[in-house]
Design a protein around this motif. Structure first.
Motif, PDB file in Angstrom:
ATOM      1  N   MET A   1      61.084   2.353  89.476  1.00 28.60           N
ATOM      2  CA  MET A   1      59.817   3.273  89.518  1.00 28.60           C
ATOM      3  C   MET A   1      60.634   4.561  90.438  1.00 28.60           C
ATOM      4  N   VAL A   2      61.077   5.271  91.134  1.00 22.11           N
ATOM      5  CA  VAL A   2      61.740   6.195  92.007  1.00 22.11           C
ATOM      6  C   VAL A   2      60.960   6.617  92.872  1.00 22.11           C
ATOM      7  N   ASN A   3      59.414   6.995  92.213  1.00 22.34           N
ATOM      8  CA  ASN A   3      57.908   8.334  93.150  1.00 22.34           C
ATOM      9  C   ASN A   3      57.403   6.792  92.850  1.00 22.34           C
ATOM     10  N   LYS A   4      57.678   6.032  93.443  1.00 24.80           N
ATOM     11  CA  LYS A   4      55.702   4.992  92.827  1.00 24.80           C
ATOM     12  C   LYS A   4      55.859   4.797  94.745  1.00 24.80           C
ATOM     13  N   ILE A   5      54.578   5.199  95.277  1.00 22.01           N
ATOM     14  CA  ILE A   5      54.060   4.737  96.221  1.00 22.01           C
ATOM     15  C   ILE A   5      54.615   3.999  97.509  1.00 22.01           C
ATOM     16  N   LYS A   6      55.441   3.835  98.557  1.00 27.75           N
ATOM     17  CA  LYS A   6      55.705   2.444  99.558  1.00 27.75           C
ATOM     18  C   LYS A   6      54.826   3.035 100.711  1.00 27.75           C
ATOM     19  N   ALA A   7      54.709   4.177 101.085  1.00 27.87           N
ATOM     20  CA  ALA A   7      53.841   4.229 102.261  1.00 27.87           C
ATOM     21  C   ALA A   7      52.301   5.335 101.792  1.00 27.87           C
ATOM     22  N   ILE A   8      51.481   4.624 102.720  1.00 26.38           N
ATOM     23  CA  ILE A   8      50.490   5.227 103.067  1.00 26.38           C
ATOM     24  C   ILE A   8      49.773   4.830 104.527  1.00 26.38           C
ATOM     25  N   ILE A   9      49.448   7.039 104.284  1.00 34.44           N
ATOM     26  CA  ILE A   9      49.812   7.671 105.904  1.00 34.44           C
ATOM     27  C   ILE A   9      47.967   7.783 106.190  1.00 34.44           C
ATOM     28  N   PHE A  10      47.721   7.379 107.211  1.00 36.48           N
ATOM     29  CA  PHE A  10      46.039   7.965 107.132  1.00 36.48           C
ATOM     30  C   PHE A  10      46.022   8.682 108.530  1.00 36.48           C
ATOM     31  N   ASP A  11      44.917   9.849 108.347  1.00 43.42           N
ATOM     32  CA  ASP A  11      43.938  10.730 109.026  1.00 43.42           C
ATOM     33  C   ASP A  11      43.331   9.581 109.578  1.00 43.42           C
ATOM     34  N   VAL A  12      42.649   9.520 111.035  1.00 47.10           N
ATOM     35  CA  VAL A  12      41.404   9.217 111.971  1.00 47.10           C
ATOM     36  C   VAL A  12      40.589   9.197 112.075  1.00 47.10           C
ATOM     37  N   GLY A  13      40.520  10.977 112.157  1.00 48.44           N
ATOM     38  CA  GLY A  13      39.064  11.173 112.924  1.00 48.44           C
ATOM     39  C   GLY A  13      38.675  11.572 111.434  1.00 48.44           C
ATOM     40  N   GLY A  14      37.016  10.981 110.614  1.00 41.28           N
ATOM     41  CA  GLY A  14      36.595  11.227 109.793  1.00 41.28           C
ATOM     42  C   GLY A  14      37.261  10.687 108.353  1.00 41.28           C
ATOM     43  N   VAL A  15      37.965   9.237 109.041  1.00 41.97           N
ATOM     44  CA  VAL A  15      38.636   8.576 108.328  1.00 41.97           C
ATOM     45  C   VAL A  15      38.435   7.330 107.937  1.00 41.97           C
ATOM     46  N   PHE A  16      39.254   6.406 109.695  1.00 43.85           N
ATOM     47  CA  PHE A  16      38.818   5.363 110.076  1.00 43.85           C
ATOM     48  C   PHE A  16      37.575   5.355 111.309  1.00 43.85           C
ATOM     49  N   ALA A  17      37.908   6.897 111.937  1.00 40.80           N
ATOM     50  CA  ALA A  17      36.452   7.137 112.847  1.00 40.80           C
ATOM     51  C   ALA A  17      35.628   7.874 112.539  1.00 40.80           C
ATOM     52  N   LEU A  18      34.624   7.656 112.015  1.00 39.21           N
ATOM     53  CA  LEU A  18      33.495   8.154 111.193  1.00 39.21           C
ATOM     54  C   LEU A  18      32.544   8.629 112.260  1.00 39.21           C
ATOM     55  N   GLY A  19      32.619  10.010 112.397  1.00 40.11           N
ATOM     56  CA  GLY A  19      31.690  10.344 113.804  1.00 40.11           C
ATOM     57  C   GLY A  19      30.291  10.980 112.495  1.00 40.11           C
ATOM     58  N   LYS A  20      29.250  10.910 113.728  1.00 38.54           N
ATOM     59  CA  LYS A  20      28.350  11.704 113.095  1.00 38.54           C
ATOM     60  C   LYS A  20      28.165  13.343 113.427  1.00 38.54           C
ATOM     61  N   LEU A  21      27.687  14.140 112.330  1.00 42.02           N
ATOM     62  CA  LEU A  21      27.935  15.052 112.561  1.00 42.02           C
ATOM     63  C   LEU A  21      26.948  15.956 112.081  1.00 42.02           C
ATOM     64  N   ILE A  22      27.032  17.229 113.581  1.00 40.49           N
ATOM     65  CA  ILE A  22      25.317  18.420 112.976  1.00 40.49           C
ATOM     66  C   ILE A  22      25.825  19.184 113.001  1.00 40.49           C
TER      67      ILE A  22
END
Ligand SMILES: [Mg+2]
Length: 210
Positions: A1-22
């Motif tokens: 399949m041509v459009n099969k997902i091959k790469a996954i790109i992640f954000d950091v703030g709020g995804v890998f680094a979870l901050g306390k929100l106020i």
């Protein structure tokens, strides 16, 4: 399949680094800024005034680390050394690393997916949150202050795709802010708005990523 997902790109703030929100000054903010202001013995408003445009410029790498520290430390009347220490400590304390998601990402890499980071950070938040030991395991890492542009500038999305050597259609971008997902979608990438791990894993399964 041509459009099969091959790469996954992640954000950091709020995804890998979870901050306390106020809620501060009627805005949802990460507690990191309140913590810094407290340590500097100034109000949150004074802290935001002190970082003002310098902060925005540093995220885009338009001003050097040394110059940014010099301007801000002068505004808050402490030495650059002390400012550096307070800010780095506050970022480390107010963000929790999303260990489960790292584990999952590294599993995806083992299964043949390329994994990458696309993150907006200024020098000090990068140093505190983008831990080399973890991030060297990613195929590509693009951080705004290093490349001179930030999300949602479409150019930064093209840059990460170029580095990964995958067409947009074979890439998935995960971010916790809707406005950051829009350019990715426009380029033809698949997108997921991150809310929590459980919701992300469910959506990834739907896209056939496992
Ligand atoms: Mg984010």
């Amino acid at each position: 399949m041509v459009n099969k997902i091959k790469a996954i790109i992640f954000d950091v703030g709020g995804v890998f680094a979870l901050g306390k929100l106020i809620i501060a000054n009627n805005k949802q903010r990460n507690s990191v800024h309140l913590d810094i202001a407290k340590k500097l013995k100034i109000s949150l408003d004074q802290w935001f005034d002190a970082i003002d445009t310098t902060y925005a410029k540093t995220i885009e790498g338009k001003i050097s680390r040394a110059k940014a520290l010099k301007i801000i430390s002068k505004n808050v009347k402490v030495s650059t050394k002390k400012l550096e220490k307070i800010v780095l400590k506050a970022y480390r304390k107010n963000f929790k690393q999303n260990k489960r998601l790292y584990k999952f990402a590294f599993k995806l890499k083992k299964r043949g997916y390329k994994i990458a980071i696309l993150s907006d950070q200024w020098y000090l938040s990068k140093e505190a949150l983008i831990i080399p030991k973890l991030y060297e395991k990613f195929n590509e890492v693009v951080v705004s202050c290093d490349v001179g542009m930030r999300k949602p500038n479409p150019k930064i999305y093209r840059l990460i795709l170029q580095k990964l050597k995958v067409p947009a259609k074979q890439a998935l971008f995960i971010d916790n802010q809707e406005w950051n997902l829009k350019p990715a979608e426009k380029l033809g990438m698949k997108i997921i708005l991150f809310k929590n791990n459980k919701q992300l894993f469910k959506q990834l399964e739907k896209l056939g990523v496992k």
